[in-house]
Motif scaffolding. Structure first.
Motif, PDB file in Angstrom:
ATOM      1  N   ASP A 132       0.829  -1.208   0.000  1.00  0.00           N
ATOM      2  CA  ASP A 132       0.000   0.000   0.000  1.00  0.00           C
ATOM      3  C   ASP A 132       0.865   1.260   0.000  1.00  0.00           C
ATOM      4  OD1 ASP A 132      -2.272  -1.516   0.001  1.00  0.00           O
ATOM      5  OD2 ASP A 132      -2.573  -1.400   2.185  1.00  0.00           O
ATOM      6  N   GLU A 133       1.960   1.240   0.753  1.00  0.00           N
ATOM      7  CA  GLU A 133       2.854   2.397   0.790  1.00  0.00           C
ATOM      8  C   GLU A 133       3.560   2.585  -0.546  1.00  0.00           C
ATOM      9  OE1 GLU A 133       4.006   2.312   5.569  1.00  0.00           O
ATOM     10  OE2 GLU A 133       5.313   1.346   4.075  1.00  0.00           O
ATOM     11  N   LEU A 134       3.900   1.492  -1.204  1.00  0.00           N
ATOM     12  CA  LEU A 134       4.536   1.575  -2.520  1.00  0.00           C
ATOM     13  C   LEU A 134       3.604   2.249  -3.521  1.00  0.00           C
ATOM     14  CD1 LEU A 134       6.766   0.862  -4.555  1.00  0.00           C
ATOM     15  CD2 LEU A 134       5.681  -1.383  -4.828  1.00  0.00           C
ATOM     16  N   VAL A 135       2.329   1.914  -3.454  1.00  0.00           N
ATOM     17  CA  VAL A 135       1.344   2.523  -4.356  1.00  0.00           C
ATOM     18  C   VAL A 135       1.267   4.021  -4.134  1.00  0.00           C
ATOM     19  CG1 VAL A 135      -1.124   2.637  -4.881  1.00  0.00           C
ATOM     20  CG2 VAL A 135      -0.021   0.416  -4.634  1.00  0.00           C
ATOM     21  N   LYS A 136       1.330   4.463  -2.883  1.00  0.00           N
ATOM     22  CA  LYS A 136       1.263   5.893  -2.583  1.00  0.00           C
ATOM     23  C   LYS A 136       2.489   6.638  -3.114  1.00  0.00           C
ATOM     24  CE  LYS A 136      -1.680   5.539   1.518  1.00  0.00           C
ATOM     25  NZ  LYS A 136      -2.786   6.302   0.885  1.00  0.00           N
ATOM     26  N   VAL A 137       3.668   6.041  -2.978  1.00  0.00           N
ATOM     27  CA  VAL A 137       4.884   6.675  -3.479  1.00  0.00           C
ATOM     28  C   VAL A 137       4.839   6.776  -4.999  1.00  0.00           C
ATOM     29  CG1 VAL A 137       7.387   6.481  -3.673  1.00  0.00           C
ATOM     30  CG2 VAL A 137       6.259   5.929  -1.510  1.00  0.00           C
ATOM     31  N   LEU A 138       4.405   5.697  -5.648  1.00  0.00           N
ATOM     32  CA  LEU A 138       4.292   5.716  -7.107  1.00  0.00           C
ATOM     33  C   LEU A 138       3.259   6.746  -7.556  1.00  0.00           C
ATOM     34  CD1 LEU A 138       4.460   1.894  -7.953  1.00  0.00           C
ATOM     35  CD2 LEU A 138       6.273   3.610  -8.166  1.00  0.00           C
ATOM     36  N   TYR A 478     -20.715   8.658   3.588  1.00  0.00           N
ATOM     37  CA  TYR A 478     -19.814   8.629   2.446  1.00  0.00           C
ATOM     38  C   TYR A 478     -19.514   7.176   2.102  1.00  0.00           C
ATOM     39  CZ  TYR A 478     -19.016  13.588   3.313  1.00  0.00           C
ATOM     40  OH  TYR A 478     -19.187  14.938   3.489  1.00  0.00           O
ATOM     41  N   ALA A 479     -19.392   6.902   0.831  1.00  0.00           N
ATOM     42  CA  ALA A 479     -19.101   5.544   0.375  1.00  0.00           C
ATOM     43  C   ALA A 479     -18.080   5.599  -0.741  1.00  0.00           C
ATOM     44  CB  ALA A 479     -20.378   4.850  -0.105  1.00  0.00           C
ATOM     45  N   HIS A 480     -17.345   4.510  -0.873  1.00  0.00           N
ATOM     46  CA  HIS A 480     -16.391   4.415  -1.971  1.00  0.00           C
ATOM     47  C   HIS A 480     -17.137   4.250  -3.291  1.00  0.00           C
ATOM     48  CE1 HIS A 480     -12.882   4.291   0.542  1.00  0.00           C
ATOM     49  NE2 HIS A 480     -13.326   3.250   1.219  1.00  0.00           N
ATOM     50  N   LYS A 481     -16.629   4.903  -4.309  1.00  0.00           N
ATOM     51  CA  LYS A 481     -17.180   4.684  -5.645  1.00  0.00           C
ATOM     52  C   LYS A 481     -16.802   3.289  -6.117  1.00  0.00           C
ATOM     53  CE  LYS A 481     -17.451   9.401  -7.420  1.00  0.00           C
ATOM     54  NZ  LYS A 481     -17.072  10.306  -8.523  1.00  0.00           N
ATOM     55  N   LYS A 482     -17.689   2.691  -6.907  1.00  0.00           N
ATOM     56  CA  LYS A 482     -17.455   1.330  -7.379  1.00  0.00           C
ATOM     57  C   LYS A 482     -17.434   1.289  -8.895  1.00  0.00           C
ATOM     58  CE  LYS A 482     -20.280  -0.282  -3.569  1.00  0.00           C
ATOM     59  NZ  LYS A 482     -21.493  -1.061  -3.233  1.00  0.00           N
ATOM     60  N   LEU A 483     -16.695   0.329  -9.393  1.00  0.00           N
ATOM     61  CA  LEU A 483     -16.710   0.018 -10.820  1.00  0.00           C
ATOM     62  C   LEU A 483     -17.594  -1.192 -11.027  1.00  0.00           C
ATOM     63  CD1 LEU A 483     -12.931   0.363 -11.761  1.00  0.00           C
ATOM     64  CD2 LEU A 483     -14.769   1.904 -12.405  1.00  0.00           C
ATOM     65  N   GLN A 484     -18.536  -1.086 -11.929  1.00  0.00           N
ATOM     66  CA  GLN A 484     -19.385  -2.221 -12.262  1.00  0.00           C
ATOM     67  C   GLN A 484     -18.681  -3.058 -13.322  1.00  0.00           C
ATOM     68  OE1 GLN A 484     -22.187  -3.026 -10.759  1.00  0.00           O
ATOM     69  NE2 GLN A 484     -22.183  -1.236  -9.422  1.00  0.00           N
ATOM     70  N   LEU A 485     -18.174  -4.225 -12.910  1.00  0.00           N
ATOM     71  CA  LEU A 485     -17.408  -5.065 -13.817  1.00  0.00           C
ATOM     72  C   LEU A 485     -18.310  -6.069 -14.507  1.00  0.00           C
ATOM     73  CD1 LEU A 485     -14.270  -5.709 -11.607  1.00  0.00           C
ATOM     74  CD2 LEU A 485     -14.644  -3.916 -13.292  1.00  0.00           C
ATOM     75  N   LYS A 486     -17.783  -6.669 -15.554  1.00  0.00           N
ATOM     76  CA  LYS A 486     -18.542  -7.629 -16.343  1.00  0.00           C
ATOM     77  C   LYS A 486     -18.796  -8.896 -15.542  1.00  0.00           C
ATOM     78  CE  LYS A 486     -18.331 -10.310 -20.597  1.00  0.00           C
ATOM     79  NZ  LYS A 486     -17.544 -10.628 -21.794  1.00  0.00           N
ATOM     80  N   GLY A 586      -4.125   5.742  -9.025  1.00  0.00           N
ATOM     81  CA  GLY A 586      -4.212   4.442  -8.387  1.00  0.00           C
ATOM     82  C   GLY A 586      -3.819   4.393  -6.931  1.00  0.00           C
ATOM     83  N   ASP A 587      -3.645   5.558  -6.267  1.00  0.00           N
ATOM     84  CA  ASP A 587      -3.173   5.537  -4.884  1.00  0.00           C
ATOM     85  C   ASP A 587      -4.223   5.953  -3.868  1.00  0.00           C
ATOM     86  OD1 ASP A 587      -3.293   8.135  -5.709  1.00  0.00           O
ATOM     87  OD2 ASP A 587      -1.411   8.766  -4.775  1.00  0.00           O
ATOM     88  N   GLU A 588      -5.419   6.317  -4.314  1.00  0.00           N
ATOM     89  CA  GLU A 588      -6.478   6.709  -3.393  1.00  0.00           C
ATOM     90  C   GLU A 588      -7.819   6.226  -3.924  1.00  0.00           C
ATOM     91  OE1 GLU A 588      -6.371  10.903  -2.966  1.00  0.00           O
ATOM     92  OE2 GLU A 588      -4.535  10.935  -1.755  1.00  0.00           O
ATOM     93  N   PHE A 589      -8.643   5.698  -3.024  1.00  0.00           N
ATOM     94  CA  PHE A 589      -9.993   5.328  -3.404  1.00  0.00           C
ATOM     95  C   PHE A 589     -10.846   6.583  -3.508  1.00  0.00           C
ATOM     96  CE2 PHE A 589      -8.732   1.277  -1.305  1.00  0.00           C
ATOM     97  CZ  PHE A 589      -8.881   0.453  -2.414  1.00  0.00           C
ATOM     98  N   MET A 590     -11.765   6.571  -4.457  1.00  0.00           N
ATOM     99  CA  MET A 590     -12.652   7.720  -4.656  1.00  0.00           C
ATOM    100  C   MET A 590     -13.920   7.531  -3.827  1.00  0.00           C
ATOM    101  SD  MET A 590     -12.192   8.356  -8.760  1.00  0.00           S
ATOM    102  CE  MET A 590     -13.036   9.927  -8.676  1.00  0.00           C
ATOM    103  N   THR A 591     -14.264   8.546  -3.056  1.00  0.00           N
ATOM    104  CA  THR A 591     -15.457   8.498  -2.223  1.00  0.00           C
ATOM    105  C   THR A 591     -16.461   9.532  -2.693  1.00  0.00           C
ATOM    106  OG1 THR A 591     -14.499  10.062  -0.645  1.00  0.00           O
ATOM    107  CG2 THR A 591     -14.154   7.708  -0.215  1.00  0.00           C
ATOM    108  N   GLN A 592     -17.704   9.336  -2.311  1.00  0.00           N
ATOM    109  CA  GLN A 592     -18.757  10.268  -2.684  1.00  0.00           C
ATOM    110  C   GLN A 592     -19.794  10.316  -1.583  1.00  0.00           C
ATOM    111  OE1 GLN A 592     -20.268   6.942  -5.714  1.00  0.00           O
ATOM    112  NE2 GLN A 592     -21.433   8.815  -5.876  1.00  0.00           N
TER     113      GLN A 592
END
Length: 629
Positions: A132-138, A478-486, A586-592
Motif C-alpha cells: 500500500d505504501e509503494l502505491v502511494k509513493v508511485l 460517504y461511500a467508496h465509488k465502485k466500478l461495475q465489472l462484467k 491508483g493511490d487513493e480510493f474515490m469516495t462520494q
C-alpha cells in the motif's frame, strides 16, 4: 521628470521584458521620480531583483510574467516530460532516489508535491515499503509526470505571483485596484466566463434518460451566490435565536493584522514604510495562529463560544476578520480580555495598535439583532446586492466581485461556522420529502426543521451547539465509488475505451440490502432532490413490485433507501462483481456523498447514476466525460 537616457533604453527594456504593461508603467513611473540617472537605474535593478525573487528565480532576469492560458498547457507538458525523463534516468536506481529527484524538481518551481505520511517517507528511505505504501509513493511520481496535475497548480501559482508583484508595485489599493489587482480581476472574470460556458455545454444524463446541464444544477445549490447568501443568513439567524433561548449574550469582534502586513495607507494610498513584503496569505496565517491561541486559552478557562467568522480584505488586500460570537453573559468580559491580550501580543506597542488592532461592539437585542451586524459583511463577500457601496465608496457589486477574486487567488476561506452542528446533513435532509414511518418520527422532526429553514430548531434536535460531530444524531454518509465489472453471465461488457459512451445501468432495488419491515421507493418513479434539482419526469405509473415484495412497512415519499448496516460501508450487490474505484494515479480510493446515517440507518439521498457528456452549441452530445453519481 527624469527621462530614460538613450544609452539605457535597451537595458531598461531588457530588464522589464515579460512584465504586463500595467507593471511596466508602474515601474517607469517610479523610475521617472528618481532624482538622477544613477538612482533611477538602481531602482530598476532592485525592483527587477525583487520580482525575480517572487517568481522563484535567483537571477535578475524576470522571465515571462504575462502569460496566456494556452501557455499553461505548454508549460505543464514541459514539466511532465522533464519528470518522465527524471524517472527514466533513475529507473535502475532505488525508488528513494527517484522520489527525491522528483520532489526536488517540483519544489524548484515553487510547488508542493503530493504529501506522504511520515511513516511512508521513513519506510521509503529504509527500503521497507509495504504494498500500500509503494502505491502511494508511485502515485506521487505519476502525478509529477502528468500534465493535467501541473496545469491547475501552475495557474494558481501564476495568479499569486501576479498579485504579489502588483502589491510590490503598490498597484493594489483604493486609488488603483481595490482589494485585488486589475490584471487578476480581468483574468478571473475571463476564467469564470469560460467555466460557465463549460457548465452550460456539459449535460448530465441519468439512467432514466433525463438530461440537464451542469449550469442549471449549479444554479440550484450554494454555488449560486443568492442561495449561498440566503443559507448563511439562515444559519446566522438560527444561532442568534438559539443564543436568546439559552440566555447568551452576543458580541461583534474585529481582528486585524499589525502594520507590517499592510502594503499602503488607506487615505493616500502611499506605500507603508513598515511593510516587509508580507502577502495576504501571510496576514491570514497570522490571524489563524492568533485565533488558535485564543481558542486554546478559552478552552483552558472552559469558555466555548459559537457563532460565525467572516474574512474580508482591507483596500490593499490585507485580510481582517469579523466575528459574531455568543457566550454566557458572565463569560463575555473574560472572552473579550482574552482576544485583546493575544491580538496585541505582536507589535502591540506600535502607534494606533490599541485603537485599530482589535475592536468590540456589544450587541443589545433591544436595539437591533446580532444578525444585522454581520449581514452587510456577508453581502459584501457574496454578491453585493442590497447595499449601495462599501466602506471605501466602491460600488457594492463591483466590490463583491473583487473580493471573490481576492479570496480565490489567495485561497482564503471567507465564511466559517464556529461551533454548532454540521451543514452537510442539513442540505441532505432538505433533499427528502416527508417521512411517514412513525418509528422514525424523530428523523422527520429534524428533516422538517431543515426544510423550514429553522436552523435553531435543527441545532437543538441534532444535539445542540456543543455536540461533538461523532455524537450528532445524524451524520453524513460517504461511500467508496465502485466500478461495475462484467459478470460471467452477462453479455454486455462494462469496459469502455476512451471516447465511448458508458451504458448506464438501471438501479435494481432487489439487490440493495434492506432492513425487514422497511420498504424502499423505486427511484425510477421518484422525483429526486425536492427543491434542489429539476424534477425528473415519471416514466412509469404501475405499482412498484419491489415494495410489494418487501411487504408492509415504512413507505416514504422520497427516493431514500433505508438500510441497517455499518456506517460508510458500500451497498452490496448479488448480481455484479464490484470493485472499488481509484483515482487516475491508483493511490487513493474515490469516495462520494451518498446520504445520511441516522443511528445505524442509512438514508440514501443520491440514488441516480449520471453520465456527463459534452455538447456543442447546437446541443448535440459529443464525447462521454465521466461516469459519476
Amino acid at each position: 521628470m527624469l527621462e530614460v537616457h538613450p544609452h539605457d533604453t535597451d537595458w531598461v527594456k531588457q530588464r522589464l521584458q515579460g512584465l504586463p504593461q500595467i507593471h511596466k508603467n508602474a515601474v517607469m513611473n517610479h523610475y521617472k521620480k528618481q532624482p538622477n540617472r544613477r538612482e533611477a537605474n538602481t531602482h530598476i535593478r532592485e525592483v527587477t531583483r525583487a520580482i525575480s525573487k517572487v517568481l522563484g528565480h535567483n537571477s535578475t532576469h524576470i522571465y515571462c510574467v504575462n502569460i496566456e492560458d494556452n501557455d499553461y498547457q505548454i508549460k505543464a507538458n514541459h514539466h511532465a516530460r522533464q519528470c518522465a525523463i527524471i524517472e527514466g534516468k533513475f529507473h535502475s536506481a532505488s525508488l528513494f532516489k527517484v522520489y527525491s529527484a522528483i520532489v526536488r524538481y517540483v519544489t524548484a518551481y515553487q510547488l508542493k508535491p503530493h504529501p506522504l505520511p511520515d511513516t511512508v517517507l521513513s519506510n521509503l528511505q529504509d527500503d521497507n515499503l509495504t504494498q500500500d505504501e509503494l502505491v502511494k509513493v508511485l502515485g506521487v511520481i505519476k502525478r509529477a509526470c502528468d500534465a493535467s496535475w501541473w496545469k491547475p497548480k501552475l495557474r494558481k501559482l501564476h495568479n499569486k505571483q501576479i498579485e504579489t508583484v502588483s502589491r510590490l508595485l503598490n498597484l493594489v489599493n483604493k486609488h488603483r485596484g481595490i482589494y485585488a489587482s486589475d490584471t487578476n480581476v480581468e483574468a478571473y472574470l475571463t476564467q469564470w466566463k469560460s467555466n460557465r460556458e463549460l457548465l452550460e455545454n456539459t449535460l448530465a444524463t441519468n439512467e432514466l434518460d433525463y438530461s440537464v446541464s451542469l449550469a442549471e444544477l449549479s444554479d440550484l445549490n450554494v454555488s449560486n451566490p443568492k442561495i449561498r447568501k440566503a443559507e448563511l443568513m439562515v444559519r446566522i439567524r438560527g444561532f442568534e435565536d438559539y443564543s436568546l433561548e439559552m440566555g447568551y449574550k452576543g458580541v461583534f469582534l474585529t481582528m486585524t493584522t499589525p502594520s507590517k502586513y499592510h502594503r499602503s495607507f488607506a487615505k493616500s494610498g502611499t506605500e507603508n514604510p513598515k511593510w516587509q513584503g508580507a502577502t495576504p496569505l501571510d496576514g491570514q496565517d497570522y490571524l489563524n495562529r492568533t485565533f488558535q491561541r485564543i481558542r486554546a486559552s478559552l478552552n483552558r478557562n472552559q469558555i466555548t463560544p459559537f457563532g460565525f467568522r467572516v474574512a474580508e480584505p482591507h483596500h490593499d488586500g490585507t485580510p481582517h476578520w469579523h466575528l459574531l460570537l455568543f457566550v454566557p453573559a458572565e463569560q463575555q468580559e473574560q472572552l473579550i480580555q482574552t482576544f485583546q491580550e493575544y491580538c496585541l501580543e505582536e507589535d502591540g506597542d506600535e502607534q494606533g495598535a490599541k485603537d485599530c488592532r482589535f475592536k468590540v461592539e456589544y450587541i443589545d437585542s433591544e436595539k437591533g439583532s446580532a444578525t444585522g451586524y454581520i449581514a452587510k459583511y456577508v453581502t459584501k463577500g457574496v454578491d453585493g446586492e442590497g447595499i449601495e457601496h462599501d466602506l471605501y465608496g466602491t460600488d457594492s457589486v463591483s466590490a463583491a466581485i473583487r473580493i471573490r477574486v481576492w479570496a480565490s487567488c489567495w485561497g482564503i476561506r471567507q465564511f466559517q461556522q464556529i461551533g454548532g452542528v454540521g451543514v452537510t446533513q442539513w442540505r441532505e435532509l432538505r433533499r427528502l420529502d416527508k417521512i411517514t414511518d412513525q418509528s422514525l418520527q424523530w428523523v422527520e422532526d429534524i428533516r422538517l426543521a431543515a426544510d423550514e429553514s429553522n436552523w435553531c430548531r435543527y441545532t437543538e434536535l441534532m444535539g445542540g451547539v456543543f455536540c461533538k460531530r461523532d455524537e450528532q444524531l445524524i451524520r453524513p454518509l460517504y461511500a467508496h465509488k465502485k466500478l461495475q465489472l462484467k459478470d460471467d453471465n452477462s453479455n454486455k461488457s462494462r469496459e469502455t475505451t476512451k471516447g465511448e459512451t458508458v451504458q448506464q445501468p438501471k438501479v435494481n432495488l432487489v439487490c440493495l440490502t434492506t432492513h425487514s419491515g422497511i420498504a424502499a421507493i423505486n427511484p425510477e418513479i421518484t422525483e429526486i432532490n425536492s427543491g434542489l434539482v429539476p424534477k425528473i419526469p415519471k416514466k412509469r405509473t404501475e405499482t412498484n413490485p419491489v415494495i410489494t415484495e418487501i411487504g408492509s412497512g415504512m413507505i416514504t415519499e422520497n427516493p431514500a433507501i433505508f438500510t441497517e448496516s455499518t456506517v460508510n460501508q458500500p451497498l452490496s450487490s448479488n448480481t455484479s462483481t464490484e470493485q472499488l474505484k481509484t483515482n487516475k494515479y491508483g493511490d487513493e480510493f474515490m469516495t462520494q456523498l451518498k446520504g445520511i446515517v441516522c443511528l445505524g440507518f442509512e438514508i440514501i439521498t443520491r440514488v441516480h447514476e449520471w453520465t456527463l457528456s459534452h455538447s456543442d452549441a447546437g446541443g448535440e452530445k459529443c464525447s462521454n466525460l465521466e461516469f459519476c453519481q
